[in-house]
Every structure is written in structure tokens, then in C-alpha cells.
Motif scaffolding. Sequence first.
Motif, short mmCIF file in Angstrom:
data_model
loop_
_atom_site.label_atom_id
_atom_site.label_comp_id
_atom_site.label_asym_id
_atom_site.label_seq_id
_atom_site.Cartn_x
_atom_site.Cartn_y
_atom_site.Cartn_z
N GLU A 9 74.38 82.74 8.93
CA GLU A 9 74.15 83.75 10.14
C GLU A 9 75.11 83.80 11.24
OE1 GLU A 9 72.10 86.13 9.89
OE2 GLU A 9 71.89 85.46 7.88
N LEU A 10 75.72 82.67 11.78
CA LEU A 10 76.74 82.57 12.92
C LEU A 10 77.93 83.18 12.56
CD1 LEU A 10 75.77 79.18 14.58
CD2 LEU A 10 75.40 81.39 15.57
N GLU A 372 70.35 79.38 16.71
CA GLU A 372 71.42 80.04 16.70
C GLU A 372 71.83 80.45 18.15
OE1 GLU A 372 70.74 83.87 14.81
OE2 GLU A 372 70.32 82.81 12.68
N ALA A 373 70.91 80.80 19.19
CA ALA A 373 71.29 80.68 20.62
C ALA A 373 71.73 79.61 21.13
CB ALA A 373 69.98 81.26 21.21
N VAL A 374 71.24 78.42 20.89
CA VAL A 374 71.73 77.01 21.40
C VAL A 374 72.95 76.73 20.82
CG1 VAL A 374 71.24 74.74 21.27
CG2 VAL A 374 69.21 76.11 21.44
N VAL A 375 73.42 77.00 19.61
CA VAL A 375 74.82 76.79 19.38
C VAL A 375 75.76 77.61 19.89
CG1 VAL A 375 76.26 77.01 17.09
CG2 VAL A 375 73.97 76.10 16.75
N VAL A 459 67.72 79.69 27.22
CA VAL A 459 67.17 80.92 27.76
C VAL A 459 67.17 81.89 26.80
CG1 VAL A 459 67.64 82.61 29.60
CG2 VAL A 459 67.53 80.06 30.15
N ALA A 460 68.68 82.04 26.18
CA ALA A 460 68.81 83.35 25.29
C ALA A 460 67.93 83.26 23.85
CB ALA A 460 70.37 83.24 25.00
N GLY A 461 67.79 82.02 23.59
CA GLY A 461 66.86 81.72 22.35
C GLY A 461 65.41 82.27 22.73
#
Length: 481
Positions: A9-10, A372-375, A459-461
Motif C-alpha cells: 500500500e505504501l 501506514e501512518a506511523v511509517v 495522530v495521523a493514524g
Amino acid sequence: MFFTYLRRELRRRRKAALVVASGLALGIALVIVVNSVSSGMGQAQDKVLQSLYGLGTDMTVTKAADPQEEGQAQRPRFRFDAQDSGSDEEQSSDRVMVQGFETLASSTVAKVGSQDGVSNAVGGLSLQVVKVSGQFTRGQFQQGGGGGGGQPSGPGGEGRVEGGGADFDVNSYSVFGTDVTEPELGPLTSSKITSGRTFTSAETNAKVVVADASYAKEKKLAVGDTVTIKDVKYEVIGIATPESGDAAANLYIPLKQAQTLSDSADKVTTIYVKATDSQQIDAVKSEIQKNISGTTVTTSADLADTVSGSLSTASDLATSVGKWLSIVVLAAAFLVAGLLTSSAVSRRVREFGTLKALGWRSGRVTRQVVGEAVVNGLVGGALGIALGLVGAYVVTAISPTLQAELGGGGGTTGPGGGGFGGGPGRQAAARTLDVALTAPVSVTTIALAVALAVTGGLVAGAFGGWRASRLRPADALRRVE
């Protein structure tokens, strides 16, 4: 399965991931640069303060001079003997004066040292030497007759004296009497001996002197030369170079010698104090002021308030405006990252709805989005650290020069009339020091950047995960064309 799907996905959404990571990177880079510059400001201020007091000195004790009414101030007086020889001999006279403060009894040093919270106390005597040297030239008597160039002769035409006069030079320099038995405390500790040696504990009354490097260069002094103060010859045993700022005095001599030269037996002007605990300096200051009346206790914090100029202005900007700007930019970066992640989830309704229809639970979908957000956050953190290090390196490489104005305001700001702790020989007038700014990056700053990167990802996740957890398989079916 989790990491395989995450990697796919990334890779499939590289542009969106790069946008999120770039936003976080800019915010993190700004935080690193501001923190590094702020740290550099602190180091620059420490250098300025260390140029005014000895290393290890936490505070000083002095006694303000009594105000003198107009006309009562004592002026230096110089007396020269008449010469009856045919040659014009050079004459000189020294005036040695205590400078800056009222003298304190040497017993006060022991009294200060016995106060609670005081680790050590050392006395010092600040002097100013005014030397007048020159010669008188005897005039020539001219016999009668008209003066040359149409000038008349002396009264009655008998002659007159022509030529003659006096040519004298005034030289002023500072001398500080230091306690050679306590070399670890006092103004000389902020300088490094670059030639020769420093005092030994046995030289309590020896005729030896340590010269400041700038003064030695000006007067062409070297180790082994002699300096004459009030007809007493002192051997130069060392040259001291200040590690920051300027020197506390031009010359350093043993305390007993300074007391003898100035007729100040058992007197000091400054007491240097080291506290047992640096966190209790204010309490020690109050203790000394309470038990030893008539004295003024000055700490480094007191002196820091007198530092002005571009260094002080830049420091205020870095600590207030800079940090608030970092917080605002970082908050905006977190918000944008969260909104972009949430928006990306909205565009993946069919995908997540299908995954739920295939058996994925809401928690698993949420973990996928958060992962995905943490990456993205970690990638942004890596980019931000790289940008921050480059920014800090540029600041350090350029090394912009800031100015610190010390001792302004028309009054003395510390011992010796010029600064806290180590100001012997300094005047009350404002002085300016040039300080090169650096931006050191500490391990703590890097750790803070990593923490911000992870926080930004979380935060984004959180935004995207909350949105993904609300999706239903039926939503995916509505999007099927």
C-alpha cells in the motif's frame, strides 16, 4: 500479512505518503533548528558570563562604595622631585588605588565560608594603577638683544628663557590580587595559562605576576620579563589567555602583594563563593545577606539580566517566538497529516469495505491504517532530522557574530566595576563582546525528533483509523459500478 500489505500500500500510494512525510519533516526540522540555535544561545551566554566570573564561582560578595558628594572625590596626586643635574632625566610616579567597591575585612571571607550551603570562599583585591612618566626639559637662557623674528627680548632687555617644558605620558592598567592558595576559585580560573606557569601555593607574598595575553602583547611582555609597580619589580611567570570574552584584569599578583601596594592590609574587595549545591544558590544568597550586613551578593542569574545587545535579543526570539513558531508549525503539520490520512481513507472506502466483507475486523483495518501512518511519520522524522542537521550545520558553519553589551546603565554591575565575580579592573561603562553563534545538536534533540515523528504518525493514524473503523461492507457495495 500485515507487513506485506503495508509495504504494498505504501508503494502504491508513494505520492500521498511523501506529502504526509514532507509536512511532518518540515515541522520536525524546524524544531531541531530552533532547539539547536537556542542551545547555542545558551552556550554563548555562558561564555559571556564566564568571561566575567571564574569557573566554579556561583556568586560574589561585595560592598558598595559610599556615595561621595560633589567635590569630595579624591583625585590622584603625583609628586616629582626637582632635578639639579644637567641632564633631563625621566621621572615616573605610580598611584595604586582600590577599584570598584568598598573594601571588606579579610575576616569576612572566613565568615562567608562558614555560612550554610557555602562550599568555599576566596577573597580578592581589585586595583587600578595610574602611572605618570616623562621628563622635564630645561629651558635655555638667551642673553639680551632683540629677539629673533622681531620678537622683543626679556624685561629690561637683559635676556629671556626659551624652550623647556614637560612631556609626560599617563598609563592606566588593572591589577588583581588573587589568593594563590585557592587556585580553583576566582577570576584567573576563566583563563588558560598559554605560556609559563601559574602561581604556586607557596608564593603567597612573592614578587611574581601573571599577565593577560592581550596586555602582554601590547606591552611586549614575555615570561622572564619584569614589571614595575610602585617601584617594586615583579617577575612575569606566566601568560594567561581568557577562554572567552576578555580578561578580568591586565595583571594578577598574590593577594598579600596587592594589599601592600595599596596600603590595604587585610582587606579585600571581592569574595568569590562556591555553593555546595547549585540548586540552592538563591537560599545561600539570602543566608549571606541576612548574616553579613552591608554586603551585596550577586549571582550569575543577576548578571544575566544585565546582558543586552543582539545576543540577548536573538536569545529572546529563540526562546519565545522561535519555540512558539515551532509548536504552531508542528501542530499544523500533525493536523494536515491527519486530514490527509483521513482523506485517503475516504478514497479507500471500497477497499476497506471489501476487506471487511472478506472477514477483516474493524480493529485489523484500524491497525493497518495506523501502521501506514506511523511509517509515514518515521519517514518524515528521518527526513526532518536530516534537514534539521543540515540547518544546524549551516548555522554553525556561518557562525554569525552576535554582540553582548555588558555593564551598561551607568553603574557597576559586579565586582571591580564591570561584572559579576571576576570584574576587577573593569569600568562601569558598557562594553561589547563579540560572540560567534553555533547550533549544537544534542542526543536529546534527536530523541525529541524521533518522538515527534512517532507522535505525528499516531495522530495521523488516529484520524484515519477512526474513519476506517466506521466503514461497513455495505459502503463498498454502493461504490461498485
